[in-house]
Design a protein around this motif. Structure first.
Motif, PDB file in Angstrom:
ATOM      1  N   SER A 336       0.828  -1.217   0.000  1.00 20.48           N
ATOM      2  CA  SER A 336       0.000   0.000   0.000  1.00 20.48           C
ATOM      3  C   SER A 336       0.858   1.260   0.000  1.00 20.48           C
ATOM      4  N   LYS A 337       2.087   1.142   0.481  1.00 22.59           N
ATOM      5  CA  LYS A 337       2.990   2.300   0.523  1.00 22.59           C
ATOM      6  C   LYS A 337       3.772   2.478  -0.770  1.00 22.59           C
ATOM      7  N   THR A 338       3.887   1.429  -1.572  1.00 28.52           N
ATOM      8  CA  THR A 338       4.747   1.490  -2.750  1.00 28.52           C
ATOM      9  C   THR A 338       3.991   1.475  -4.079  1.00 28.52           C
ATOM     10  N   GLU A 339       2.799   0.882  -4.112  1.00 23.40           N
ATOM     11  CA  GLU A 339       2.086   0.761  -5.385  1.00 23.40           C
ATOM     12  C   GLU A 339       1.301   2.025  -5.719  1.00 23.40           C
ATOM     13  N   ASP A 340       1.079   2.220  -7.003  1.00 17.88           N
ATOM     14  CA  ASP A 340       0.322   3.376  -7.489  1.00 17.88           C
ATOM     15  C   ASP A 340      -1.170   3.078  -7.335  1.00 17.88           C
ATOM     16  N   LEU A 341      -1.833   3.799  -6.443  1.00 15.82           N
ATOM     17  CA  LEU A 341      -3.246   3.568  -6.152  1.00 15.82           C
ATOM     18  C   LEU A 341      -4.121   4.739  -6.586  1.00 15.82           C
ATOM     19  N   ARG A 342      -3.629   5.525  -7.538  1.00 13.95           N
ATOM     20  CA  ARG A 342      -4.378   6.713  -7.949  1.00 13.95           C
ATOM     21  C   ARG A 342      -5.704   6.364  -8.619  1.00 13.95           C
ATOM     22  N   GLU A 343      -5.773   5.219  -9.264  1.00 16.87           N
ATOM     23  CA  GLU A 343      -7.036   4.853  -9.913  1.00 16.87           C
ATOM     24  C   GLU A 343      -8.141   4.613  -8.882  1.00 16.87           C
ATOM     25  N   ILE A 344      -7.766   4.242  -7.651  1.00 17.29           N
ATOM     26  CA  ILE A 344      -8.752   4.056  -6.583  1.00 17.29           C
ATOM     27  C   ILE A 344      -9.006   5.369  -5.849  1.00 17.29           C
ATOM     28  N   SER A 345      -7.929   6.077  -5.516  1.00 22.55           N
ATOM     29  CA  SER A 345      -8.102   7.338  -4.785  1.00 22.55           C
ATOM     30  C   SER A 345      -8.872   8.356  -5.619  1.00 22.55           C
ATOM     31  N   GLY A 346      -8.720   8.275  -6.952  1.00 23.51           N
ATOM     32  CA  GLY A 346      -9.408   9.221  -7.826  1.00 23.51           C
ATOM     33  C   GLY A 346     -10.916   9.040  -7.845  1.00 23.51           C
ATOM     34  N   ILE A 347     -11.399   7.887  -7.430  1.00 21.34           N
ATOM     35  CA  ILE A 347     -12.844   7.662  -7.391  1.00 21.34           C
ATOM     36  C   ILE A 347     -13.492   8.521  -6.316  1.00 21.34           C
ATOM     37  N   GLY A 348     -12.791   8.717  -5.209  1.00 24.20           N
ATOM     38  CA  GLY A 348     -13.293   9.575  -4.138  1.00 24.20           C
ATOM     39  C   GLY A 348     -14.311   8.927  -3.227  1.00 24.20           C
ATOM     40  N   CYS A 349     -14.401   7.584  -3.266  1.00 25.08           N
ATOM     41  CA  CYS A 349     -15.423   6.928  -2.441  1.00 25.08           C
ATOM     42  C   CYS A 349     -14.968   6.714  -1.005  1.00 25.08           C
ATOM     43  N   LEU A 350     -13.669   6.888  -0.709  1.00 26.88           N
ATOM     44  CA  LEU A 350     -13.156   6.670   0.653  1.00 26.88           C
ATOM     45  C   LEU A 350     -12.192   7.788   0.998  1.00 26.88           C
ATOM     46  N   TYR A 351     -12.452   8.470   2.121  1.00 25.21           N
ATOM     47  CA  TYR A 351     -11.582   9.575   2.501  1.00 25.21           C
ATOM     48  C   TYR A 351     -11.754   9.874   3.992  1.00 25.21           C
ATOM     49  N   GLN A 352     -10.804  10.611   4.526  1.00 23.58           N
ATOM     50  CA  GLN A 352     -10.874  11.054   5.928  1.00 23.58           C
ATOM     51  C   GLN A 352     -11.274  12.509   5.971  1.00 23.58           C
ATOM     52  N   CYS A 353     -12.175  12.841   6.891  1.00 25.08           N
ATOM     53  CA  CYS A 353     -12.575  14.245   7.025  1.00 25.08           C
ATOM     54  C   CYS A 353     -12.888  14.561   8.489  1.00 25.08           C
ATOM     55  N   GLY A 354     -12.196  15.506   9.060  1.00 23.68           N
ATOM     56  CA  GLY A 354     -12.509  16.039  10.371  1.00 23.68           C
ATOM     57  C   GLY A 354     -12.495  15.038  11.510  1.00 23.68           C
ATOM     58  N   HIS A 355     -13.050  15.498  12.671  1.00 22.40           N
ATOM     59  CA  HIS A 355     -13.111  14.688  13.880  1.00 22.40           C
ATOM     60  C   HIS A 355     -14.480  14.873  14.537  1.00 22.40           C
ATOM     61  N   ASP A 356     -14.882  13.877  15.305  1.00 24.47           N
ATOM     62  CA  ASP A 356     -16.147  14.027  16.029  1.00 24.47           C
ATOM     63  C   ASP A 356     -15.913  14.834  17.304  1.00 24.47           C
ATOM     64  N   LYS A 357     -16.945  14.989  18.142  1.00 26.71           N
ATOM     65  CA  LYS A 357     -16.841  15.824  19.331  1.00 26.71           C
ATOM     66  C   LYS A 357     -15.909  15.254  20.394  1.00 26.71           C
ATOM     67  N   LEU A 358     -15.530  13.952  20.234  1.00 27.63           N
ATOM     68  CA  LEU A 358     -14.571  13.350  21.161  1.00 27.63           C
ATOM     69  C   LEU A 358     -13.156  13.344  20.587  1.00 27.63           C
ATOM     70  N   ASN A 373     -18.046  -4.078  -9.432  1.00 22.97           N
ATOM     71  CA  ASN A 373     -17.737  -4.949 -10.574  1.00 22.97           C
ATOM     72  C   ASN A 373     -16.782  -4.318 -11.578  1.00 22.97           C
ATOM     73  N   GLU A 374     -16.376  -3.083 -11.334  1.00 19.79           N
ATOM     74  CA  GLU A 374     -15.531  -2.392 -12.303  1.00 19.79           C
ATOM     75  C   GLU A 374     -14.133  -2.089 -11.784  1.00 19.79           C
ATOM     76  N   ILE A 375     -13.976  -1.944 -10.492  1.00 24.31           N
ATOM     77  CA  ILE A 375     -12.671  -1.523  -9.971  1.00 24.31           C
ATOM     78  C   ILE A 375     -11.794  -2.727  -9.653  1.00 24.31           C
ATOM     79  N   ASN A 376     -10.523  -2.462  -9.486  1.00 28.73           N
ATOM     80  CA  ASN A 376      -9.557  -3.483  -9.094  1.00 28.73           C
ATOM     81  C   ASN A 376      -9.683  -3.699  -7.581  1.00 28.73           C
ATOM     82  N   LEU A 377     -10.259  -4.830  -7.187  1.00 30.31           N
ATOM     83  CA  LEU A 377     -10.529  -5.074  -5.769  1.00 30.31           C
ATOM     84  C   LEU A 377      -9.253  -5.240  -4.962  1.00 30.31           C
ATOM     85  N   ASP A 378      -8.207  -5.764  -5.591  1.00 31.73           N
ATOM     86  CA  ASP A 378      -6.934  -5.917  -4.894  1.00 31.73           C
ATOM     87  C   ASP A 378      -6.379  -4.545  -4.511  1.00 31.73           C
TER      88      ASP A 378
END
Length: 503
Positions: A336-358, A373-378
């Motif tokens: 995960s640190k060495t491979e090019d994962l831009r095709e997954i990150s570019g989809i925008g379906c998973l991201y970190q945003c902010g913090h809760d009240k705790l 059925n379209e993305i590379n699951l690996d």
């Protein structure tokens, strides 16, 4: 060459492909792989230019290769409707399918059947049936997959086939985990080509890969077929501790029996079989049948007058399994640190945003943007690890928006289970809440099933909520980034009242 084929569908002679020795070195797959304690004292597989010159990596339509034999990955009744299978049948002509259905008829899991290539440019077609993989029967599937690869190679040896086109053997409906399957394939191939008879017969093996497997095989090939000292060093740090027996066959402690010489003799005083000077103990791995189950030291149990144990050594087996899981996760983390994962990150379906009240980090997953059925699951799994690893060192929460999803966005249950099993214990420990927003009946049923039978440890952390307003009880609005279509749908369904109570 068949003139009826389109220009991009010309038959390709595999001897025109560059072998592993001639291909440029891929540095991306082996960089930053020397972290941590070495797993082997010496490189398990030495540099062998003669073997390396027999390996090729190629991506394309396997039915277009001019080769001694190509492998057709199918099911037991030869009834699958995959595009690759249909192309193969179409180019081979009706005689191939007729021969399979009328003469061969079926093939058991883990076995192979060989037929003529008919109108193909391959002399033979080796029909292989890989196992269906489920977490519950992982060990059986592992052994069955090994024998599937092995019998493909042995079939080449029996027929003096000089060249082979070998795809990834995996069921499309219950696929074997990509990296684990690659280790079995490469380990078995290395063993066979290192064997004198196998090396003498087979002169070229083309690994035919699709886009889901190229990155994995490119990263692992230098470990099993090293070309440089750098590859040897990477192998010492990254090859699994368990490389099977001398033939590359997976070894499971639960499938071993112990044999003592002359079990008719009485035990030495004290009941210790191994203490007698005339007794010899031998450990034999019983893996010939993929779904066999053996007992440990049955003769000794009978001599002692007790019942044979059904598990060789539960503590040792559990420890071995835990170590394998840790090693597997560490390998995925490095990837995960060495491979090019831009095709997954570019989809925008998973991201970190902010913090809760705790003060806990928030991970957002947008279901509608996840095209299962379209993305590379690996790579999707690698990207998930890349996102979760930094926040999993302390408490965090996940919000899954199921808003306006369709069946194309619903991942298979076996893939969800695979992801859950791969993730390290810390992910489950520090996950404090998993919110499912805008759930459907399907979501509720699947969630109940998964958390009841597969992941009861996190059942109390999963919450289904019907609107964004309920999130604002623990999260400030400015800490939550939500796509506009979700907000619009929420206001359509629930109204805008929740904005008043959150100012």
């Amino acid at each position: 060459m068949d003139a009826s084929l389109a220009p991009d569908e010309r038959v390709l002679d595999i001897w025109q492909l560059k072998c592993w020795m001639e291909q440029e070195e891929e540095t991306e797959g082996v960089k930053e792989l020397y972290e941590g304690k070495p797993l082997h004292a010496t490189p398990p597989y030495p540099i062998n230019d003669a073997i390396n010159s027999k390996i090729c990596l190629w991506s394309g339509d396997i039915s277009l290769l001019k080769v001694g034999a190509l492998v057709h990955c199918t099911n037991e009744a030869f009834s699958d409707n995959l595009q690759a299978t249909q192309r193969l049948y179409s180019r081979a002509g009706p005689e191939l399918r007729k021969n399979l259905l009328d003469n061969i008829k079926s093939c058991n899991t883990g076995e192979v059947e060989v037929s003529s290539g008919y109108n193909l440019s391959a002399r033979y077609v080796i029909h292989a049936v890989p196992p269906l993989h489920t977490t519950r029967f992982h060990t059986a599937a592992q052994s069955s997959l090994y024998y599937c690869y092995r019998r493909v190679l042995e079939s080449c040896q029996e027929r003096c086939i000089a060249s082979l086109a070998l795809p990834v053997l995996s069921s499309p409906h219950y696929p074997y985990p990509t990296e684990d399957g690659a280790h079995i394939a490469l380990r078995t191939l290395r063993w066979f080509l290192s064997n004198s008879s196998g090396s003498r017969t087979l002169k070229r093996v083309v690994l035919v890969l699709d886009t889901d497997h190229i990155a994995t095989y490119t990263a692992l090939l230098p470990l099993y077929f090293p070309r440089t000292l750098r590859h040897l060093q990477a192998a010492v740090h990254n090859l699994p501790c368990d490389l099977g027996n001398a033939c590359g066959e997976p070894v499971n402690p639960e499938r071993q029996i112990r044999i003592i010489d002359n079990p008719q003799h009485s035990l030495p005083e004290g009941g210790d079989v191994g203490a007698g000077g005339g007794t010899v103990e031998t450990t034999i791995n019983m893996g010939e049948h993929a779904f066999s189950r053996m007992e440990e030291d049955v003769d000794r149990q009978r001599l002692l007058g007790g019942q044979p144990a059904y598990v060789a050594d539960p503590a040792t087996a559990a420890l071995t399994t835990d170590m394998q899981k840790i090693q597997r996760y560490e390998r995925l983390l490095r990837r995960s640190k060495t491979e090019d994962l831009r095709e997954i990150s570019g989809i925008g379906c998973l991201y970190q945003c902010g913090h809760d009240k705790l003060g806990r980090p928030i991970i957002v997953f947008i279901g509608k943007w996840f095209k299962y059925n379209e993305i590379n699951l690996d790579k999707a799994m690698l990207y998930l690890i890349q996102i979760l690893e930094p926040v999993s060192r302390s408490d965090y929460i996940i919000i899954y928006f199921h808003t306006l999803t369709s069946t194309d966005n619903h991942p298979a249950l076996h893939w969800i289970r695979q992801v859950y099993d791969v993730l390290d214990y810390k992910f489950k420990k520090h996950l404090k809440a998993f919110h499912i927003v805008h759930p459907t009946l399907w979501t509720k049923i699947m969630t109940w099933w998964f958390t009841t039978f597969m992941a009861p440890q996190i059942k109390h952390k999963v919450f289904s909520i019907t609107g964004i307003e309920y999130l604002y009880e623990t999260i400030d609005p400015d800490q939550l980034e939500v796509p506009a279509y979700i907000t619009e749908h929420d206001m359509t369904v629930n109204g805008v009242r929740y904005y008043k109570g959150c100012s």
